[in-house]
Design a protein around this motif. Structure first.
Motif, PDB file in Angstrom:
ATOM      1  N   GLU A 600       0.868  -1.185   0.000  1.00  0.00           N
ATOM      2  CA  GLU A 600       0.000   0.000   0.000  1.00  0.00           C
ATOM      3  C   GLU A 600       0.900   1.229   0.000  1.00  0.00           C
ATOM      4  O   GLU A 600       1.792   1.342   0.844  1.00  0.00           O
ATOM      5  CB  GLU A 600      -0.913   0.007   1.228  1.00  0.00           C
ATOM      6  N   ARG A 601       0.693   2.131  -0.937  1.00  0.00           N
ATOM      7  CA  ARG A 601       1.566   3.284  -1.095  1.00  0.00           C
ATOM      8  C   ARG A 601       0.746   4.577  -1.019  1.00  0.00           C
ATOM      9  O   ARG A 601      -0.370   4.633  -1.524  1.00  0.00           O
ATOM     10  CB  ARG A 601       2.279   3.252  -2.455  1.00  0.00           C
ATOM     11  N   GLU A 602       1.342   5.593  -0.405  1.00  0.00           N
ATOM     12  CA  GLU A 602       0.712   6.917  -0.427  1.00  0.00           C
ATOM     13  C   GLU A 602       1.316   7.712  -1.576  1.00  0.00           C
ATOM     14  O   GLU A 602       2.545   7.765  -1.729  1.00  0.00           O
ATOM     15  CB  GLU A 602       0.943   7.654   0.894  1.00  0.00           C
ATOM     16  N   ARG A 603       0.484   8.315  -2.377  1.00  0.00           N
ATOM     17  CA  ARG A 603       0.937   9.129  -3.486  1.00  0.00           C
ATOM     18  C   ARG A 603       0.213  10.475  -3.455  1.00  0.00           C
ATOM     19  O   ARG A 603      -0.826  10.628  -2.799  1.00  0.00           O
ATOM     20  CB  ARG A 603       0.666   8.432  -4.822  1.00  0.00           C
ATOM     21  N   THR A 604       0.752  11.457  -4.189  1.00  0.00           N
ATOM     22  CA  THR A 604       0.199  12.817  -4.191  1.00  0.00           C
ATOM     23  C   THR A 604      -0.219  13.218  -5.594  1.00  0.00           C
ATOM     24  O   THR A 604       0.554  13.072  -6.557  1.00  0.00           O
ATOM     25  CB  THR A 604       1.241  13.825  -3.664  1.00  0.00           C
ATOM     26  N   ILE A 605      -1.462  13.704  -5.714  1.00  0.00           N
ATOM     27  CA  ILE A 605      -1.924  14.343  -6.949  1.00  0.00           C
ATOM     28  C   ILE A 605      -1.729  15.843  -6.734  1.00  0.00           C
ATOM     29  O   ILE A 605      -2.423  16.469  -5.941  1.00  0.00           O
ATOM     30  CB  ILE A 605      -3.409  14.038  -7.220  1.00  0.00           C
ATOM     31  N   HIS A 606      -0.756  16.437  -7.423  1.00  0.00           N
ATOM     32  CA  HIS A 606      -0.400  17.837  -7.164  1.00  0.00           C
ATOM     33  C   HIS A 606      -1.496  18.803  -7.634  1.00  0.00           C
ATOM     34  O   HIS A 606      -1.827  19.748  -6.922  1.00  0.00           O
ATOM     35  CB  HIS A 606       0.933  18.167  -7.844  1.00  0.00           C
ATOM     36  N   TRP A 607      -2.035  18.585  -8.823  1.00  0.00           N
ATOM     37  CA  TRP A 607      -3.127  19.438  -9.313  1.00  0.00           C
ATOM     38  C   TRP A 607      -3.869  18.707 -10.430  1.00  0.00           C
ATOM     39  O   TRP A 607      -3.355  17.762 -11.030  1.00  0.00           O
ATOM     40  CB  TRP A 607      -2.630  20.801  -9.804  1.00  0.00           C
ATOM     41  N   MET A 608      -5.094  19.165 -10.691  1.00  0.00           N
ATOM     42  CA  MET A 608      -5.913  18.614 -11.772  1.00  0.00           C
ATOM     43  C   MET A 608      -6.666  19.742 -12.465  1.00  0.00           C
ATOM     44  O   MET A 608      -6.992  20.756 -11.842  1.00  0.00           O
ATOM     45  CB  MET A 608      -6.912  17.586 -11.231  1.00  0.00           C
ATOM     46  N   LYS A 609      -6.946  19.556 -13.726  1.00  0.00           N
ATOM     47  CA  LYS A 609      -7.713  20.518 -14.510  1.00  0.00           C
ATOM     48  C   LYS A 609      -8.609  19.737 -15.473  1.00  0.00           C
ATOM     49  O   LYS A 609      -8.183  18.735 -16.044  1.00  0.00           O
ATOM     50  CB  LYS A 609      -6.775  21.450 -15.284  1.00  0.00           C
ATOM     51  N   VAL A 610      -9.849  20.184 -15.636  1.00  0.00           N
ATOM     52  CA  VAL A 610     -10.830  19.475 -16.454  1.00  0.00           C
ATOM     53  C   VAL A 610     -11.221  20.321 -17.664  1.00  0.00           C
ATOM     54  O   VAL A 610     -11.465  21.521 -17.539  1.00  0.00           O
ATOM     55  CB  VAL A 610     -12.082  19.115 -15.628  1.00  0.00           C
ATOM     56  N   GLU A 611     -11.287  19.689 -18.844  1.00  0.00           N
ATOM     57  CA  GLU A 611     -11.796  20.332 -20.058  1.00  0.00           C
ATOM     58  C   GLU A 611     -12.987  19.530 -20.564  1.00  0.00           C
ATOM     59  O   GLU A 611     -12.925  18.299 -20.654  1.00  0.00           O
ATOM     60  CB  GLU A 611     -10.732  20.358 -21.156  1.00  0.00           C
ATOM     61  N   LYS A 612     -14.075  20.212 -20.868  1.00  0.00           N
ATOM     62  CA  LYS A 612     -15.223  19.533 -21.451  1.00  0.00           C
ATOM     63  C   LYS A 612     -14.915  19.122 -22.884  1.00  0.00           C
ATOM     64  O   LYS A 612     -14.134  19.777 -23.580  1.00  0.00           O
ATOM     65  CB  LYS A 612     -16.447  20.452 -21.443  1.00  0.00           C
ATOM     66  N   ILE A 613     -15.543  18.041 -23.320  1.00  0.00           N
ATOM     67  CA  ILE A 613     -15.423  17.598 -24.706  1.00  0.00           C
ATOM     68  C   ILE A 613     -16.747  17.911 -25.404  1.00  0.00           C
ATOM     69  O   ILE A 613     -17.810  17.430 -24.985  1.00  0.00           O
ATOM     70  CB  ILE A 613     -15.105  16.089 -24.776  1.00  0.00           C
ATOM     71  N   LYS A 614     -16.676  18.721 -26.431  1.00  0.00           N
ATOM     72  CA  LYS A 614     -17.895  19.159 -27.108  1.00  0.00           C
ATOM     73  C   LYS A 614     -18.674  17.968 -27.674  1.00  0.00           C
ATOM     74  O   LYS A 614     -18.099  17.041 -28.242  1.00  0.00           O
ATOM     75  CB  LYS A 614     -17.547  20.130 -28.238  1.00  0.00           C
ATOM     76  N   GLY A 615     -19.989  18.038 -27.504  1.00  0.00           N
ATOM     77  CA  GLY A 615     -20.862  17.022 -28.077  1.00  0.00           C
ATOM     78  C   GLY A 615     -20.963  15.753 -27.264  1.00  0.00           C
ATOM     79  O   GLY A 615     -21.574  14.786 -27.724  1.00  0.00           O
ATOM     80  N   SER A 616     -20.351  15.724 -26.077  1.00  0.00           N
ATOM     81  CA  SER A 616     -20.430  14.503 -25.263  1.00  0.00           C
ATOM     82  C   SER A 616     -20.513  14.898 -23.799  1.00  0.00           C
ATOM     83  O   SER A 616     -19.539  15.371 -23.220  1.00  0.00           O
ATOM     84  CB  SER A 616     -19.206  13.609 -25.515  1.00  0.00           C
ATOM     85  N   SER A 617     -21.668  14.683 -23.180  1.00  0.00           N
ATOM     86  CA  SER A 617     -21.861  15.126 -21.797  1.00  0.00           C
ATOM     87  C   SER A 617     -21.247  14.177 -20.783  1.00  0.00           C
ATOM     88  O   SER A 617     -21.071  14.547 -19.613  1.00  0.00           O
ATOM     89  CB  SER A 617     -23.363  15.275 -21.516  1.00  0.00           C
TER      90      SER A 617
END
Length: 670
Positions: A600-617
């Motif tokens: 079992e390992r601890e890891r870090t997600i430093h940052w995330m960013k989301v972009e919508k994809i047109k035509g697909s909800s």
């Protein structure tokens, strides 16, 4: 004349190496030793008073186990007591079979009237140990005995063979029945002071017989319950040669403190006037000193023991100082060698030191850190025939087993070697290294050559497409591919590329930078454009260590197409983008459990960013930066709850990863 001398020296060196290879190739016959033990109660009188003891085959102490390195010990123990019974083997490593160790919790007790067969292998062990009962305070009634593991006949030890070898079991002892002592402890009480000290089951009269002028080995084990003991022999010095399976620097002592559970081997020489001498054992670090004596009897002795009993050292600090003087034999002999400064010594380095000096003397040559190497390989004709008939999978498994120290021998694989060994001499130059960054544009290209059951997985590999172009330019024999991490076959490597090294074995030419630039252009202009390369250059071997150090600190950036089971909402985008330095726990993914340890390992997600994809909800593009070693696919779908939190748990719905690309690999401060 000069060539004749060189040829003669080479013959001497070859004879030395072939002799060494024959030593290595010699295998032990019949490595199985069978014992049948019956554990019973019996009347004993070690302190002159009858009491109930625990006997093995009607013996107190129990029978001694005498074995040789790598022997298999098959011990069938019949419990004829009125309560469960277990035997533990102090110092026996029991590699990969800890359930044979005889400690409650790893081994089930033997019920009354039943039997259990212990199967132990003293793999790669030598030295002095003992066994004892580990349940119900049985040790206070007996059931213990010595274990000696001798070196195999052709393996040298760092002292001349003694004239004889004696096991000396010492320990404190109680006249009180072991069940009464057990009840006292179970009720919260403490053990009273012991009633005396035994030497080989006797409170007096234990005798060791010796011949004048000879040297003897004594294997001393403290099999008692609670007291450290001092062992000494009147007018005789003891040379310490082994402690619990490890040869030591051969210091000389007039007495030795032996703590509970410890085993020492010492050499004594019968170099005193012919008479009898006291063997003395006394308690240490106790308010009241208990002492018992035995006799060291010279064969031509005409005089019994006499004179004052030699006293033990008084200050407690003496015991601590003694412990500090005990050092490993190799560390004492080769302490100035740089390879010995680390706590662990590799077999390769130890053998190198032992073999190198005789070769230098025989050849009349010096050794240095030149880039030119000579490798000696030993094999048998049957080995080469076996290798020719192996499948790729069998050959790979055998190589892996050898590298891991496991030879995968069957139980009956030990046999004498009657055929001669083959000595192969390979001359080659030290490897040279090339570095760069690679790009992987295809989702059907693995990082390294991937073969399963003789069938290639994927269209090609980064390793072959880059290494296969560099090797001919170096006129080398082979190459190895190293990279700062890896991506799955269906993941592209984009952005600034992934750092890699190519290690070329036995190169006969070092290509110029212009040649490397041409190789880089050839790869990048390939018709299929499966991979790309940049910054290809020749480097020193130290950069391999630098790349490994930077790998632990690197950050990686990804772009992933993610599907979720419900339409993406604005609040989802805001929620995900607001998460910074997110700590996650990841168990080893199910998809790689067959080849990686379940951790079992601890890891870090430093940052995330989301972009919508047109035509697909239900789809969106996820950009994220993570700590090295993060499993991105599992972070998205959760891996059956083995990664927490996951993208699915954050959004409160099922999430799946459709495509994944690595967009950047940042090494250290880069």
């Amino acid at each position: 004349m000069k060539n004749t001398k060189i040829a003669a020296k080479c013959k001497i060196a070859y004879a030395f190496v072939i002799g060494l290879s024959l030593l290595i190739a010699t295998a032990a016959e019949d490595p199985y030793i069978f014992y049948e033990w019956h554990v019973t109660y019996g009347t004993i009188s070690p302190m002159g008073v009858q009491q109930q003891g625990i006997l093995i085959n009607k013996m107190f102490p129990g029978p001694e186990i005498r074995s040789v390195t790598n022997d298999n010990l098959i011990i069938n123990v019949f419990n004829e007591l009125d309560e469960p019974f277990l035997i533990s083997w102090a110092g026996i490593q029991n590699r990969k079979n800890s359930f044979q160790d005889g400690v409650c919790g790893t081994t089930c007790p033997i019920p009354p009237g039943k039997n259990y067969t212990y199967a132990l292998q003293v793999k790669d062990q030598i030295g002095s140990f003992y066994y004892f009962p580990s349940l119900g305070f049985h040790k206070a009634a007996g059931g213990f005995g010595g274990i000696r593991i001798s070196s195999r006949p052709m393996i040298p030890v760092p002292f001349p063979p003694p004239a004889d070898d004696y096991t000396v079991l010492i320990g404190d002892w109680y006249k009180t029945d072991h069940k009464a002592l057990r009840a006292q402890l179970d009720n919260g009480g403490k053990l009273p002071p012991p009633d005396g000290i035994l030497i080989n089951g006797l409170s007096s009269g234990a005798t060791l017989n010796i011949q004048p002028g000879n040297t003897y080995r004594l294997r001393i084990s403290n099999v008692g319950l609670q007291n450290s003991l001092n062992f000494r022999i009147q007018n005789h010095e003891m040379t310490l040669v082994e402690v619990e399976g490890t040869h030591t620097l051969q210091n000389v002592y007039s007495s030795l403190d032996v703590h509970v559970g410890q085993s020492y081997s010492v050499l004594i020489t019968a170099n005193q006037p012919s008479k009898d001498y006291y063997i003395v054992v006394s308690s240490r670090l106790t308010p009241t000193v208990l002492t018992t004596t035995g006799v060291l009897h010279y064969s031509n002795s005409a005089e019994p023991v006499s004179g004052p009993i030699p006293a033990a050292p008084v200050p407690m600090s003496w015991s601590f100082n003694q412990a500090r003087t005990i050092r490993l034999y190799l560390k004492g002999k080769y302490n100035s060698e740089s390879w010995l400064q680390s706590e662990k010594i590799s077999v390769k380095d130890a053998l190198k030191v032992l073999v190198l000096d005789p070769l230098k003397v025989s050849l009349g040559a010096k050794s240095d850190s030149s880039s030119f190497q000579i490798r000696l390989t030993y094999s048998k004709a049957s080995d080469e025939a076996q290798g020719a008939s192996e499948t790729t999978r069998e050959r790979k498994k055998r190589k892996t087993d050898e590298e891991n120290g496991s030879t995968s021998m069957s139980e009956n694989s030990f046999e004498k070697v009657y055929e001669p060994c083959i000595l192969s001499i390979h001359c080659n130059k030290m490897p040279i290294f090339f570095s760069g960054r690679y790009f992987k544009y295809s989702r059907n290209v693995s990082q390294t050559r991937w073969i399963i059951d003789d069938e290639r997985m994927g269209e090609a590999s980064v390793e072959e497409l880059i290494g296969g172009n560099i090797l001919p330019a170096c006129l080398g024999d082979s190459y190895k591919f190293h990279a700062a991490g890896r991506e799955d076959i269906d993941v592209r490597m984009l952005g600034s590329g992934r750092p890699f090294l190519i290690e070329v074995q036995n190169s006969r030419k070092c290509p110029s930078q212009q040649s490397l630039t041409e190789i880089e252009e050839k790869i990048n202009k390939s018709e299929k454009k499966l991979v790309g390369v940049k910054d290809l250059k020749f480097i020193g071997s130290q950069c391999w260590a630098m790349m490994r150090e930077g790998e632990a600190e690197k950050q990686k950036q990804y772009a992933a197409i993610v599907w979720i089971a419900r339409p993406v909402e604005e609040k989802d985008i805001d929620s995900i983008s607001s998460l910074k330095e997110l700590k996650i726990l990841q168990k080893t993914p199910v998809r790689v459990l067959h080849r990686r340890s379940p951790l079992e390992r601890e890891r870090t997600i430093h940052w995330m960013k989301v972009e919508k994809i047109k035509g697909s909800s239900h789809y969106f593009l996820l950009h994220l930066c993570t700590q090295a070693g993060t499993y991105i696919k599992e972070f998205v779908h959760g891996d059956l709850g083995r990664t927490t939190p996951s993208m699915g748990s954050i959004l409160g719905c099922r999430a799946e990863i459709i495509q994944l690309d690595v967009t950047d690999v940042k090494m250290g401060d880069s």
